[in-house]
Design a protein around this motif. Sequence first.
Motif, PDB file in Angstrom:
ATOM      1  N   GLN A  64       0.824  -1.201   0.000  1.00 60.49           N
ATOM      2  CA  GLN A  64       0.000   0.000   0.000  1.00 60.49           C
ATOM      3  C   GLN A  64       0.863   1.257   0.000  1.00 60.49           C
ATOM      4  OE1 GLN A  64      -3.150   0.402  -0.332  1.00 60.49           O
ATOM      5  NE2 GLN A  64      -3.439   2.528   0.227  1.00 60.49           N
ATOM      6  N   VAL A  65       1.967   1.224   0.740  1.00 62.41           N
ATOM      7  CA  VAL A  65       2.817   2.403   0.883  1.00 62.41           C
ATOM      8  C   VAL A  65       3.852   2.500  -0.243  1.00 62.41           C
ATOM      9  CG1 VAL A  65       4.515   3.545   2.359  1.00 62.41           C
ATOM     10  CG2 VAL A  65       2.512   2.431   3.381  1.00 62.41           C
ATOM     11  N   ASN A  66       4.517   1.387  -0.547  1.00 63.25           N
ATOM     12  CA  ASN A  66       5.650   1.413  -1.472  1.00 63.25           C
ATOM     13  C   ASN A  66       5.361   0.804  -2.838  1.00 63.25           C
ATOM     14  OD1 ASN A  66       7.346   2.513   0.571  1.00 63.25           O
ATOM     15  ND2 ASN A  66       7.572   0.473   1.456  1.00 63.25           N
ATOM     16  N   GLY A  67       4.174   0.227  -3.018  1.00 65.34           N
ATOM     17  CA  GLY A  67       3.869  -0.447  -4.266  1.00 65.34           C
ATOM     18  C   GLY A  67       4.325  -1.892  -4.239  1.00 65.34           C
TER      19      GLY A  67
ATOM     20  N   THR B 141      -2.439   1.474  -5.666  1.00 63.46           N
ATOM     21  CA  THR B 141      -1.015   1.172  -5.495  1.00 63.46           C
ATOM     22  C   THR B 141      -0.204   1.281  -6.790  1.00 63.46           C
ATOM     23  OG1 THR B 141      -1.518  -1.168  -5.814  1.00 63.46           O
ATOM     24  CG2 THR B 141      -1.356  -0.391  -3.538  1.00 63.46           C
TER      25      THR B 141
ATOM     26  N   HIS C 254       0.440   3.537  -8.947  1.00 65.89           N
ATOM     27  CA  HIS C 254       1.312   4.702  -9.109  1.00 65.89           C
ATOM     28  C   HIS C 254       2.610   4.536  -8.316  1.00 65.89           C
ATOM     29  CE1 HIS C 254      -1.159   5.438  -5.559  1.00 65.89           C
ATOM     30  NE2 HIS C 254      -0.258   6.309  -5.134  1.00 65.89           N
ATOM     31  N   SER C 255       2.519   3.881  -7.150  1.00 65.58           N
ATOM     32  CA  SER C 255       3.724   3.624  -6.354  1.00 65.58           C
ATOM     33  C   SER C 255       4.562   2.520  -6.985  1.00 65.58           C
ATOM     34  CB  SER C 255       3.334   3.231  -4.923  1.00 65.58           C
ATOM     35  OG  SER C 255       2.647   4.279  -4.271  1.00 65.58           O
ATOM     36  N   THR C 256       3.902   1.470  -7.460  1.00 69.49           N
ATOM     37  CA  THR C 256       4.609   0.342  -8.067  1.00 69.49           C
ATOM     38  C   THR C 256       5.427   0.780  -9.279  1.00 69.49           C
ATOM     39  OG1 THR C 256       2.908  -1.221  -7.343  1.00 69.49           O
ATOM     40  CG2 THR C 256       4.318  -1.914  -9.176  1.00 69.49           C
TER      41      THR C 256
ATOM     42  N   ASP D 299       6.031   4.037 -10.197  1.00 69.15           N
ATOM     43  CA  ASP D 299       6.617   5.370 -10.008  1.00 69.15           C
ATOM     44  C   ASP D 299       5.980   6.394 -10.953  1.00 69.15           C
ATOM     45  OD1 ASP D 299       8.239   7.278  -8.877  1.00 69.15           O
ATOM     46  OD2 ASP D 299       9.948   6.857 -10.184  1.00 69.15           O
TER      47      ASP D 299
ATOM     48  N   ASN E 298      -0.372  10.229  -9.815  1.00 67.08           N
ATOM     49  CA  ASN E 298      -1.748   9.740  -9.708  1.00 67.08           C
ATOM     50  C   ASN E 298      -2.739  10.898  -9.610  1.00 67.08           C
ATOM     51  OD1 ASN E 298      -3.654   7.647  -9.630  1.00 67.08           O
ATOM     52  ND2 ASN E 298      -3.732   7.675  -7.394  1.00 67.08           N
TER      53      ASN E 298
ATOM     54  N   THR F 257      -3.535   4.489 -13.838  1.00 64.03           N
ATOM     55  CA  THR F 257      -3.602   4.563 -12.384  1.00 64.03           C
ATOM     56  C   THR F 257      -5.044   4.823 -11.956  1.00 64.03           C
ATOM     57  OG1 THR F 257      -3.164   6.950 -12.341  1.00 64.03           O
ATOM     58  CG2 THR F 257      -1.251   5.464 -12.271  1.00 64.03           C
TER      59      THR F 257
END
Length: 245
Positions: free
Chosen positions: A15-18, A95, A97-99, A101, A104, A134
Amino acid sequence: MGVFKKKYRPDTETQVNGARLVTFVEPKHVISEQFRTLRTNIEFAGAALDKLQVVMFTSAEMSDGKTTVSSNVAVTWAQAGKSVLYVDADLRRPTAHSTFDLLNTRGLTTILASNAQPKDIVQKTFVDNLEVLTSGPVPPNPADLLSSARMASLIDWMRNNYDVVVIDVPPVMAVTDAQVLMPLVDGAILVTTFGKTLKANVQRTVETLRLTDTKILGTVQRVRGGKNDAGYGYGYGYGYGYGNE
């Protein structure tokens, strides 16, 4: 079962870092090979269908690993030369967008709530042949947006522009978001975690999928690995059991 529930706290890392894209970072790793095997098995399972182009990945509960599985399988399809679109339809806990990079500020919800054109919102990634849509800004009414006529039209646009569309949706038991998308997809993959996912919830999820005539392409069971598992922590196996009962 209570003992298992205490061992498995909610997984907030994704959730936080992808999701961790082992298939991109270490394509020769044993886990990457497992994801390629998953991709092949999904293709075999879909061989009897008229078409296998839009595939939904879901789970019964949160933190079952559906985002990690879906994003890595999408990468393997792209690595195989397919034109792939990965769609983050988990509008409540996005998630992608984090995965990958990505920004969003605009995404799926932007298209569904305005006249924005999909081609202007979809983003390229560092993976060849793989583009991402995203989630966009979190809306107050996710299920209503996903069940709209505009969403159905958007799926048609995806079919006309990509070889494979991978859609990551929320857990079936948590909200109705996945259910409203089921009539629009060609098949679904159910992700579970050994020792965590309650059997009753898996059974209820399968029943929900069948009520909408969604083809269950198979189940992916995530199994916690040992300390020497190169930091990835899980192994993945594919089964047909729930789809053939």
